[in-house]
Design a protein around this motif. Structure first.
Motif, mmCIF file in Angstrom:
data_model
loop_
_atom_site.group_PDB
_atom_site.id
_atom_site.type_symbol
_atom_site.label_atom_id
_atom_site.label_comp_id
_atom_site.label_asym_id
_atom_site.label_seq_id
_atom_site.Cartn_x
_atom_site.Cartn_y
_atom_site.Cartn_z
ATOM 1 N N LEU A 93 0.839 -1.195 0.000
ATOM 2 C CA LEU A 93 0.000 0.000 0.000
ATOM 3 C C LEU A 93 0.876 1.247 0.000
ATOM 4 O O LEU A 93 1.966 1.250 0.586
ATOM 5 C CB LEU A 93 -0.905 0.006 1.232
ATOM 6 N N SER A 96 0.587 5.921 4.090
ATOM 7 C CA SER A 96 -0.600 6.630 4.596
ATOM 8 C C SER A 96 -0.792 6.245 6.053
ATOM 9 O O SER A 96 -0.126 5.348 6.574
ATOM 10 C CB SER A 96 -1.854 6.248 3.803
ATOM 11 N N LEU A 98 -3.912 5.380 7.067
ATOM 12 C CA LEU A 98 -5.241 4.784 7.049
ATOM 13 C C LEU A 98 -5.333 3.620 8.030
ATOM 14 O O LEU A 98 -4.408 2.817 8.176
ATOM 15 C CB LEU A 98 -5.581 4.282 5.649
ATOM 16 N N GLU A 102 -10.722 2.025 7.484
ATOM 17 C CA GLU A 102 -10.751 3.013 6.395
ATOM 18 C C GLU A 102 -10.363 2.384 5.057
ATOM 19 O O GLU A 102 -10.922 2.740 4.004
ATOM 20 C CB GLU A 102 -9.824 4.182 6.732
ATOM 21 N N ILE A 103 -9.427 1.436 5.083
ATOM 22 C CA ILE A 103 -9.052 0.735 3.854
ATOM 23 C C ILE A 103 -10.238 -0.059 3.325
ATOM 24 O O ILE A 103 -10.536 -0.039 2.128
ATOM 25 C CB ILE A 103 -7.839 -0.184 4.110
ATOM 26 N N LEU A 106 -12.890 1.968 1.644
ATOM 27 C CA LEU A 106 -12.585 2.407 0.270
ATOM 28 C C LEU A 106 -13.263 1.524 -0.766
ATOM 29 O O LEU A 106 -13.458 1.941 -1.909
ATOM 30 C CB LEU A 106 -11.063 2.407 0.047
ATOM 31 N N HIS A 143 -2.711 0.374 9.060
ATOM 32 C CA HIS A 143 -2.395 -0.770 8.207
ATOM 33 C C HIS A 143 -0.951 -1.231 8.344
ATOM 34 O O HIS A 143 -0.631 -2.403 8.123
ATOM 35 C CB HIS A 143 -2.720 -0.454 6.740
ATOM 36 N N LEU A 155 -7.584 -6.613 2.741
ATOM 37 C CA LEU A 155 -7.806 -6.310 1.322
ATOM 38 C C LEU A 155 -8.933 -7.170 0.747
ATOM 39 O O LEU A 155 -9.690 -6.726 -0.120
ATOM 40 C CB LEU A 155 -6.512 -6.514 0.537
ATOM 41 N N ARG A 158 -12.019 -5.515 1.875
ATOM 42 C CA ARG A 158 -12.316 -4.357 1.021
ATOM 43 C C ARG A 158 -13.053 -4.802 -0.245
ATOM 44 O O ARG A 158 -14.017 -4.151 -0.684
ATOM 45 C CB ARG A 158 -11.027 -3.623 0.648
#
Length: 259
Positions: A93, A96, A98, A102-103, A106, A143, A155, A158
């Motif tokens: 990634l 950041s 995050l 929050e990931i 997304l 993360h 992931l 996500r």
């Protein structure tokens, strides 16, 4: 074809240059059904990543057609395609702060307004994804504070939050030890069967894929074959994978062995 999420017709894939195209897989018909875990295997450089990039629309096919839910891939807008197909990559990634939550959130970008504001439905989808992948205990960590295996699950969550019928994963078990490889593939197997989503993943862990996948797509130097692992073993397909005398496939135990 109500159970078919993706199918191809006379698909040839390869590399494009300014003056020509190099075909690496020719005239293949592939069908992916809902609720299945499907492994994509083959030797290094055989074209696994090229196939994934082609059926996700990242690179164009040399010839032939790809259909998702009976609609030609080329007819989708980027936003429409993001509501049908999600991709999980092994790339690091970008820097950041995050959190894991929050990931995962997304994944709702194809549905949110231009401000990215989450609706109650969006929050529900994120919560469901977190629960399905069992990552509640560290959803609020940054993360970079979690392990590679935990990040891979985030992931995948996500992609679940993105709520697509088809999830494509490029080498999801890379960098994981054997225990975490098995744990991750078991999770994909569970998600496919419980959510009725289709999970297609590329892997070098062929022995694991044989044991744990519903179906496999095998790329050999001469052809593409898709079937259940037991049928692929019976047909001797795995003997064609590696053109090397030092390794062979033993159909009695369903594994590769060194001579």
């Amino acid at each position: 074809m109500e159970n078919i999420i993706l199918h191809t017709q006379n698909l040839s894939i390869g590399y494009h240059s300014k003056t020509s195209a190099r075909t690496i897989i020719e005239s293949s018909d592939i069908t992916l059904e809902k609720g299945k875990l499907i492994a994509l295997v083959g030797a290094n450089g055989i074209g696994k990543s090229t196939l994934l990039k082609t059926i996700t629309g990242i690179i164009p096919a040399i010839k032939g057609s790809i259909y998702i839910n009976d609609k030609n891939l080329n007819s989708y807008t980027p936003k429409e395609l993001a509501q049908e197909l999600s991709i999980v990559l092994t790339d690091s990634l970008p820097p950041s702060n995050l959190t894991v939550y929050e990931i995962i959130a997304l994944g709702r970008q194809p549905y949110t307004n231009w401000l990215g504001t989450l609706t109650e439905e969006d929050k529900t989808k994120v919560k469901e994804a977190i629960e399905l992948t069992g990552i509640q205990d560290w959803q609020h960590k940054r993360h970079y504070e979690i392990s590679d295996g935990q990040l891979q699950k985030a992931l995948i969550a996500r992609a679940l939050a993105q709520d697509t019928n088809l999830v494509i994963l490029d080498e999801p078990t890379t960098h994981l030890d054997l225990l975490h490889k098995v744990s991750l593939i078991k999770l994909l197997q569970k998600l496919a069967h419980e959510t009725e989503k289709t999970f297609l993943y590329s892997t070098h862990d062929i022995d694991l894929a044989i044991q744990m996948s519903d179906e496999m797509i095998v790329l050999t130097p001469n052809k593409l074959v898709k079937d259940q692992p037991c049928n692929l073993i019976a047909d001797g397909v795995f003997n064609l994978l590696f053109q090397n005398e030092s390794i062979y496939f033993d159909p009695l135990i369903g594994k590769f062995k060194v001579k």
